[in-house]
Scaffold this motif. Structure first.
Motif, short mmCIF file in Angstrom:
data_model
loop_
_atom_site.label_atom_id
_atom_site.label_comp_id
_atom_site.label_asym_id
_atom_site.label_seq_id
_atom_site.Cartn_x
_atom_site.Cartn_y
_atom_site.Cartn_z
N VAL A 79 0.83 -1.21 0.00
CA VAL A 79 0.00 0.00 0.00
C VAL A 79 0.86 1.26 0.00
N LEU A 80 1.98 1.23 0.74
CA LEU A 80 2.80 2.43 0.83
C LEU A 80 3.61 2.68 -0.44
N ARG A 81 3.55 1.74 -1.38
CA ARG A 81 4.15 2.02 -2.68
C ARG A 81 3.38 3.11 -3.41
N THR A 82 2.08 3.25 -3.08
CA THR A 82 1.28 4.30 -3.70
C THR A 82 1.49 5.60 -2.93
N ARG A 83 1.15 6.71 -3.57
CA ARG A 83 1.42 8.02 -2.97
C ARG A 83 0.20 8.91 -3.03
N GLY A 84 0.24 9.95 -2.20
CA GLY A 84 -0.76 11.01 -2.28
C GLY A 84 -2.17 10.47 -2.22
N ILE A 85 -2.98 10.93 -3.14
CA ILE A 85 -4.39 10.56 -3.13
C ILE A 85 -4.57 9.07 -3.35
N TYR A 86 -3.61 8.44 -4.07
CA TYR A 86 -3.72 7.00 -4.32
C TYR A 86 -3.56 6.22 -3.03
N LEU A 87 -2.65 6.67 -2.16
CA LEU A 87 -2.47 6.01 -0.87
C LEU A 87 -3.75 6.15 -0.05
N ALA A 88 -4.30 7.38 -0.02
CA ALA A 88 -5.52 7.61 0.75
C ALA A 88 -6.62 6.68 0.28
N LEU A 89 -6.76 6.54 -1.03
CA LEU A 89 -7.83 5.68 -1.56
C LEU A 89 -7.55 4.21 -1.30
N ALA A 90 -6.26 3.82 -1.30
CA ALA A 90 -5.93 2.42 -1.02
C ALA A 90 -6.29 2.06 0.42
N THR A 91 -5.97 2.95 1.38
CA THR A 91 -6.32 2.69 2.77
C THR A 91 -7.83 2.63 2.93
N PHE A 92 -8.48 3.45 2.14
CA PHE A 92 -9.93 3.50 2.20
C PHE A 92 -10.55 2.19 1.68
N ALA A 93 -10.00 1.69 0.55
CA ALA A 93 -10.50 0.43 -0.01
C ALA A 93 -10.29 -0.70 0.99
N LEU A 94 -9.13 -0.67 1.66
CA LEU A 94 -8.80 -1.69 2.65
C LEU A 94 -9.84 -1.70 3.77
N SER A 95 -10.18 -0.49 4.22
CA SER A 95 -11.15 -0.37 5.31
C SER A 95 -12.51 -0.92 4.91
N GLN A 96 -12.89 -0.68 3.64
CA GLN A 96 -14.17 -1.21 3.15
C GLN A 96 -14.14 -2.74 3.11
N ILE A 97 -12.97 -3.30 2.72
CA ILE A 97 -12.85 -4.76 2.64
C ILE A 97 -12.98 -5.37 4.04
N VAL A 98 -12.30 -4.74 5.03
CA VAL A 98 -12.38 -5.24 6.40
C VAL A 98 -13.83 -5.25 6.86
N GLN A 99 -14.51 -4.14 6.61
CA GLN A 99 -15.90 -4.03 7.06
C GLN A 99 -16.78 -5.11 6.42
N SER A 100 -16.63 -5.30 5.10
CA SER A 100 -17.47 -6.32 4.46
C SER A 100 -17.08 -7.72 4.91
N ALA A 101 -15.78 -7.93 5.18
CA ALA A 101 -15.36 -9.26 5.64
C ALA A 101 -15.99 -9.58 6.98
N ILE A 102 -16.00 -8.58 7.89
CA ILE A 102 -16.59 -8.82 9.21
C ILE A 102 -18.09 -9.10 9.09
N LEU A 103 -18.74 -8.39 8.18
CA LEU A 103 -20.18 -8.62 7.98
C LEU A 103 -20.46 -10.07 7.60
N ASN A 104 -19.45 -10.74 6.99
CA ASN A 104 -19.65 -12.11 6.55
C ASN A 104 -19.04 -13.15 7.48
N LEU A 105 -18.43 -12.70 8.60
CA LEU A 105 -17.79 -13.64 9.53
C LEU A 105 -18.81 -14.07 10.58
N GLU A 106 -19.28 -15.30 10.48
CA GLU A 106 -20.33 -15.72 11.41
C GLU A 106 -19.81 -15.91 12.84
N VAL A 107 -18.48 -16.23 13.00
CA VAL A 107 -17.93 -16.40 14.36
C VAL A 107 -18.14 -15.17 15.22
#
Lengths: 256, 281
Positions: A79-107
């Motif tokens: 992720v840190l290979r990206t810069r500026g706005i691209y880094l911001a958007l990459a962290t943001f995409a990551l956060s969305q993935i975590v949230q959707s993954a938790i929504l699907n974790l039945e444990v």
């Protein structure tokens, strides 16, 4: 202490930790819009540890923080290979993935949320927040991204153990954005900025008890005006030096 | 159809990035304003074309307000400041809508009866086809404006460097509001298409759509208008394929996984955007 006051102070302490989670990478020039995702990791890991492994909250919460920091370390390299706005958007995409993954974790209850049995009161929450503040956060810029995420994880763990219930929807886009807003309102130049930003953000809406929506309307308007009039944030490094009256301040005044 | 709506929101975002190097986070709010204005006026008994026109006007005016308080003040401020202010505008628009209309999901009346075409086993709804055609037409007009007209040439100069453009006698203070208005019109148009087609609106409808619009923009290449359209259609396709393959629960994981992969492997997008180093956050 009244329940209301304790509630406000707990939220203030958690928001302060979140503000430093956003501040650490920002001081190193990285805009992390994914604080919410790391807070979710910390919240869920610590909740799972204290529920299922009967770990005491004071141990479970740092464990959640470490888990969030570890995930950040693993993803930091690409992720840190990206810069500026691209880094911001990459962290943001990551956060969305975590949230959707938790929504699907039945444990951990999936979309229904996850009750947490162990409870911590204000003093524990406050102790963690003060601990974060006492660390000289600037000393760690090298691993700013991972350490910031560790803090976000701790904030998530504190939230889980004080409110005894977490759900993936809580760790949404707005949470990540408000964490960044705390820092930018307070100012990025000084270590005190995020603290002040989190305090203003948490206490101002409480003070402006109109109705819930109008509070937010007013609050958003204040950010817009504050950013227009004072883009460097509420406190700057120069002000702090002048306030403390050190040699640096005198030098600066001479220069100016 | 949803792909076309993502594409329109993506175009609204990418236009601001391409010309001004400014990621306008208030665009999801303008999308919502377009959708909710359409619903409110149709619900009040006005004919839908009037409601649609009003939605576009609201989108354009709101975009002008955003311009006044973000770009104008903060062109030379720190890199994150306009971004933050535009996020605050998103909060502002959403909560104004909640304060005025409440946070419930609202349903539009059915306007077009059963205007479906049946071609073999395929059911195509007429409003969807018309909406799609309008979207493509608008985007085509925008690209013509950029390539063929004096305004387009001036905008491309600003895209290169706004200070140089000022020196060359380009009237930035008239053209920049125009960029915001065009973005606002695209966002509001996407919002009204959504309201008319899916007949459901609520104050936070912009968030999910806006995030998909951002993904569309990045996947296609930031600042690249046709890239945003391709990105929107790709996301629509990935969603459908992902529902088929893994079920509805994994849609967001697939879409944002793709976004993350693109950002890491090819940050300038599939169809070429501005260089990664030049982008300010």
């Amino acid at each position: 202490m009244s329940g209301y006051l304790e509630g406000v102070l707990v939220v203030l302490a958690i928001n302060t930790v979140l503000a430093y989670a956003a501040f650490l990478p920002m001081a190193a020039g990285q805009l992390n819009l994914g604080v919410a995702g790391f807070a979710a990791i910390g919240g869920y890991v610590s909740a799972y540890a204290s529920n299922n492994a009967a770990l005491a909250p004071v141990l479970a919460i740092p464990l959640g923080g470490l888990a969030a920091g570890f995930v950040a370390l693993v993803v930091a390299v690409p992720v840190l290979r990206t810069r500026g706005i691209y880094l911001a958007l990459a962290t943001f995409a990551l956060s969305q993935i975590v949230q959707s993954a938790i929504l699907n974790l039945e444990v951990v209850g999936g979309a229904a949320g996850f009750p947490v049995t162990a409870y911590i009161r204000l003093p524990t929450v406050a102790a963690f927040a003060v601990g974060v503040f006492v660390l000289d956060v600037r000393a760690f810029q090298v691993a700013a991204f991972a350490l910031g995420s560790l803090l976000a994880g701790i904030a998530g763990g504190l939230y889980a153990h004080h409110f005894n219930y977490i759900e993936a929807q809580y760790f949404n886009v707005s949470l990540g954005i408000t964490a960044v807003l705390y820092v930018l309102l307070g100012g990025t130049q000084s270590v005190l900025g995020p603290l002040l930003g989190a305090a203003v953000f948490t206490l101002l809406p409480e003070a402006l008890r109109v109705s819930a929506q109008w509070r937010y309307v007013l609050f958003a308007a204040i950010i817009i005006v504050a950013m227009a009039l004072r883009p460097q944030g509420l406190v700057t490094g120069a002000q702090i030096r002048r306030l403390l009256g050190g040699a640096g301040a005198r030098e600066q005044e001479r220069a100016a | 159809m949803l792909g076309a709506i993502y594409a329109m929101v993506g175009v609204a975002l990418t236009f601001g990035i391409g010309v001004l190097r400014f990621l306008n986070f208030s665009i999801p709010g303008l999308f919502m304003a377009g959708g909710m204005t359409t619903w409110a006026l149709v619900n009040a008994g006005l004919p839908w074309p009037v409601a649609a026109a009003a939605a576009l006007v609201v989108g354009a005016l709101a975009a002008l307000v955003v311009e006044r308080f973000t770009w104008r003040w903060m062109r030379h401020a720190g890199p994150y400041v306009p971004l933050v202010s535009s996020m605050a505008f998103l909060l502002l628009f959403e909560n104004l809508a909640v304060a005025h209309w409440g946070s419930d999901l609202r349903t539009m009346p059915r306007l077009f009866g059963s205007a479906d075409w049946r071609i073999g086993g395929l059911v195509i709804s007429l409003p969807q086809v018309v909406g799609l055609a309008c979207a493509i037409g608008l985007i085509w007009c925008l690209s013509l404006l950029l390539r063929r007209t004096r305004i387009g040439r001036a905008l491309r100069t600003i895209a290169e460097d706004s200070d140089t453009a000022l020196l060359l006698g380009v009237d930035i203070h008239r053209l920049v509001p125009l960029v915001f208005v065009i973005s606002g019109l695209f966002a509001a148009f996407a919002g009204l298409l959504f309201a008319l087609n899916y007949r459901q609106v609520h104050p936070f409808m912009g968030e999910a759509l806006g995030l998909k619009g951002i993904s569309a923009m990045v996947i296609g290449g930031m600042g690249n208008i046709w890239g945003a359209i391709a990105g929107g259609l790709i996301i629509g396709l990935v969603e459908v394929l992902s529902i088929d393959a893994f079920g509805a629960d994994f849609v967001d994981i697939s879409v944002y996984g793709l976004l993350l992969a693109i950002l890491i492997l090819r940050p300038t997008g599939l169809f070429g955007g501005m260089p990664a180093e030049g982008a300010r956050a």
